[in-house]
Design a protein around this motif. Structure first.
Motif, PDB file in Angstrom:
ATOM      1  N   LYS A  11      24.073  -6.502 -20.608  1.00  0.00           N
ATOM      2  CA  LYS A  11      23.302  -7.680 -20.179  1.00  0.00           C
ATOM      3  C   LYS A  11      22.636  -7.441 -18.822  1.00  0.00           C
ATOM      4  CE  LYS A  11      25.883 -11.262 -22.663  1.00  0.00           C
ATOM      5  NZ  LYS A  11      26.754 -12.454 -22.505  1.00  0.00           N
ATOM      6  N   ILE A  12      23.427  -6.794 -17.898  1.00  0.00           N
ATOM      7  CA  ILE A  12      22.841  -6.525 -16.574  1.00  0.00           C
ATOM      8  C   ILE A  12      21.659  -5.575 -16.700  1.00  0.00           C
ATOM      9  CG2 ILE A  12      23.319  -5.414 -14.351  1.00  0.00           C
ATOM     10  CD1 ILE A  12      26.200  -6.484 -14.572  1.00  0.00           C
ATOM     11  N   CYS A  13      21.820  -4.544 -17.500  1.00  0.00           N
ATOM     12  CA  CYS A  13      20.719  -3.598 -17.716  1.00  0.00           C
ATOM     13  C   CYS A  13      19.504  -4.286 -18.361  1.00  0.00           C
ATOM     14  CB  CYS A  13      21.198  -2.451 -18.604  1.00  0.00           C
ATOM     15  SG  CYS A  13      22.354  -1.333 -17.790  1.00  0.00           S
ATOM     16  N   GLY A  14      19.804  -5.184 -19.322  1.00  0.00           N
ATOM     17  CA  GLY A  14      18.708  -5.897 -19.983  1.00  0.00           C
ATOM     18  C   GLY A  14      17.904  -6.742 -18.998  1.00  0.00           C
ATOM     19  N   VAL A  15      18.681  -7.492 -18.150  1.00  0.00           N
ATOM     20  CA  VAL A  15      18.013  -8.322 -17.135  1.00  0.00           C
ATOM     21  C   VAL A  15      17.205  -7.439 -16.186  1.00  0.00           C
ATOM     22  CG1 VAL A  15      18.398  -9.830 -15.166  1.00  0.00           C
ATOM     23  CG2 VAL A  15      19.696 -10.173 -17.283  1.00  0.00           C
TER      24      VAL A  15
END
Length: 599
Positions: A11-15
């Motif tokens: 999720k952090i990478c996606g954001v």
């Protein structure tokens, strides 16, 4: 646990990637899509563009005499130096300037403006339109100070004030755009092409250098058909309190040699602000801005009898020897229509009917002709439609039975035709239309009135027989010898053809209590002076009571014209004699030199 940690990292990478994509899109928008917009805004932070106003083209008469040109005007500016405020030397300079210019430059409001200009290296106006004496004093006493900048510009000047104001027009004070006349019609040709200076400035507005420069291109000079000498003469004959129009035109080429609408105005007044009181005083009473020669409408009155007689002849209703008896009135369905001579003219043929301007003869023609036929011939003579002149003009009106039914919701009565036959009823025309009509009688063709020398000469056949035109000319000629224009017969050297008219402005049965109820006076003519080409002269005087004031203007003009032509001939003769004498002297000198060489 590990799975939860991987999901959180995903999720952090996606954001992060979404954020990165947003930044990339934003940079693309700013760097590519908005490149030109942002570059322009950036340039405005350090570039200043000053427009260089081009010199406006001159207006000249047909002989090359200037009528409108440009005068240099000098304005005094204060140029800020980037200092934080006004130092003592600057305050002393302002004191000295106040004495020279006769204004207080040290008032609180002015000092605030000057301090702002000083701090941000701005330029502000101190004094507009310096006269020569003040300019010299400023140059002598304050020239060493770099804070003072004198800039010159050009102001439109009309050299003869009110002369030909309705032809020349005027400019708006701020934008310097033509608002009337030739100034408006030829704005694009006269204004030229603006130049510019692009300068580099620092953050405080101080100029650092010139980056780009383009020279202004002056406007084109325009040569008019007006003759300055003729125009000067024509302008002098209307009296204070009179209103009307004067047109002098070449019937062959359509060149308008003089055009006066009175009252007139001085176009120079629009160079300065006009107060409400001044506007009310100079521009309201009698509407001096109205060009009465082309845009005012009047009943043609007895000048229209030329059309009525022509229609009767062309339709075979009357012949050159057809006579009607005039007892001083015309009885029609129980109503008496009066003739201008209440005692009657007796028996008249069409020539003598025009000579004495007999109403009854035209009434008899009207009894036998329809309004639509009369209108047909009126339009052949160019009435009821624009002449094609470049100046603003109105159509006028030549009524027909269909027009009345459509406009008034009434049928056309025969009594209307009776009134129309002498130029009354619903008929209205411009003075330029009447001038064009008389020019057509003179030459046999309808010419388009011209104001510019470069305009092509345009003629169209009149489509009226020479037989009819000869009778009309005979009647106009006799009017000078025997009839309503006899005053002009005393001027020698001219061959004059004239038709006068008195146009009603209200019901004849009403008492005329005000000047506005008095009749308009018409005179339209063409004339030859000695062996010169003909000229058409048309004059209308509003609310004059009769045609006499208009005839007096024509009389005075022709006398002045004769003096002018005689003096011009004398001057030309003197020039020829000077050339002959010079040539004789040169020949004598050459002979003496030759004899000496032989010896």
């Amino acid at each position: 646990m590990a799975q939860s940690r991987n999901l959180r990292a995903f999720k952090i990478c996606g954001v992060f990637f979404l954020f990165l994509i947003g930044i990339i899109l934003r940079l693309f928008y700013l760097q590519i899509e908005q490149k030109s917009v942002l570059a322009g805004l950036g340039e405005k932070n350090f570039l200043r563009i000053e427009v260089i106003t081009p010199l406006r083209g001159n207006l000249l008469d047909c002989c090359g005499n200037l009528m409108a040109t440009n005068n240099p005007v000098f304005d005094l500016y204060w140029q800020g130096s980037g200092q934080t405020g006004l130092i003592k030397e600057k305050v002393d300079l302002l004191k000295n300037l106040s004495q020279i210019l006769g204004i207080d430059l040290r008032c609180e409001l002015m000092l605030q403006d000057l301090a702002f200009a000083e701090r941000f290296s701005r330029r502000i106006l101190l004094f507009e339109n310096l006269n020569f004496d003040k300019l010299c004093q400023v140059s002598e006493q304050c020239d060493a100070d770099s804070s003072l900048v004198v800039e010159n510009r050009f102001e439109r000047v009309y050299l003869y004030g009110q002369l030909a104001s309705h032809v020349l027009g005027f400019l708006s004070r701020v934008e310097r755009i033509g608002q009337a006349g030739v100034e408006k019609l030829l704005q694009s040709s006269l204004e030229g092409q603006a130049g510019y200076k692009k300068t580099v400035t620092n953050s405080t507005g101080k100029k650092l250098g010139l980056q780009e420069f383009r020279q202004a291109k002056a406007g084109a000079d325009i040569v008019l058909t007006l003759d300055l000498n003729m125009q000067k003469m024509a302008e002098t004959f209307f009296e204070e309190g009179q209103s009307g129009a004067f047109i002098l035109m070449d019937p062959k080429t359509g060149a308008v040699k003089a055009l006066v609408s009175f009252p007139n105005y001085d176009p120079n007044i629009f160079n300065q602000p006009i107060s409400f009181d001044e506007w009310q005083e100079k521009m309201v009473y009698n509407n001096p801005l109205l060009n009465r020669a082309t845009a005012a409408l009047y009943p043609p009155a007895s000048t229209f009898k030329l059309v009525t007689i022509a229609a009767g002849l062309e339709q075979g209703i009357i012949a050159s020897n057809s006579t009607f008896h005039c007892p001083g009135y015309f009885l029609f369905y129980g109503r008496k229509y009066a003739c201008m001579n209440k005692l009657g003219h007796g028996s008249l043929d069409p020539r003598m009917a025009l000579t004495y301007s007999c109403n009854v003869y035209c009434f008899e023609v009207a009894r036998r002709i329809s309004i639509d036929i009369l209108a047909f011939y009126a339009k052949k003579f160019g009435l009821g439609k624009k002449t094609g002149c470049i100046l603003y003009e109105k159509d006028g009106l030549v009524p027909t039975s269909a027009w009345k039914f459509q406009t008034k919701k009434e049928k056309w009565w025969k009594g209307d035709t009776v009134s129309a036959s002498i130029g009354q009823s619903y008929l209205v025309v411009t003075p330029l239309q009447i001038a064009r009509m008389v020019a057509a009688i003179c030459t046999g063709s309808l010419v388009r009135p011209r104001i510019l020398e470069l305009e092509p000469i345009e003629n169209e056949p009149l489509e009226i027989s020479n037989y009819t035109l000869r009778i009309l000319k005979d009647g106009m000629k006799n009017a000078v010898l025997l009839g309503t224009g006899k005053l002009l017969s005393y001027i020698k050297g001219f061959d004059i053809y004239v038709k006068t008219g008195t146009a009603q402005t209200c019901d004849l049965r009403k008492e005329k209590k005000t000047k506005r109820q008095l009749d308009h006076g018409w005179v339209s003519s063409f004339f030859y002076y000695k062996d010169d080409d003909p000229l058409v002269l048309t004059v209308v005087v509003e609310n004059a009571g009769s045609s006499a004031p208009a005839l007096q203007i024509v009389n005075r003009f022709l006398r002045a014209y004769k003096k002018y032509k005689e003096s011009s001939n004398i001057q030309n003769t003197d020039r020829v004699e000077d050339v002959r004498c010079g040539a004789t002297d040169q020949l004598g000198t050459a002979t003496l030199l030759g004899d000496k060489l032989k010896d």
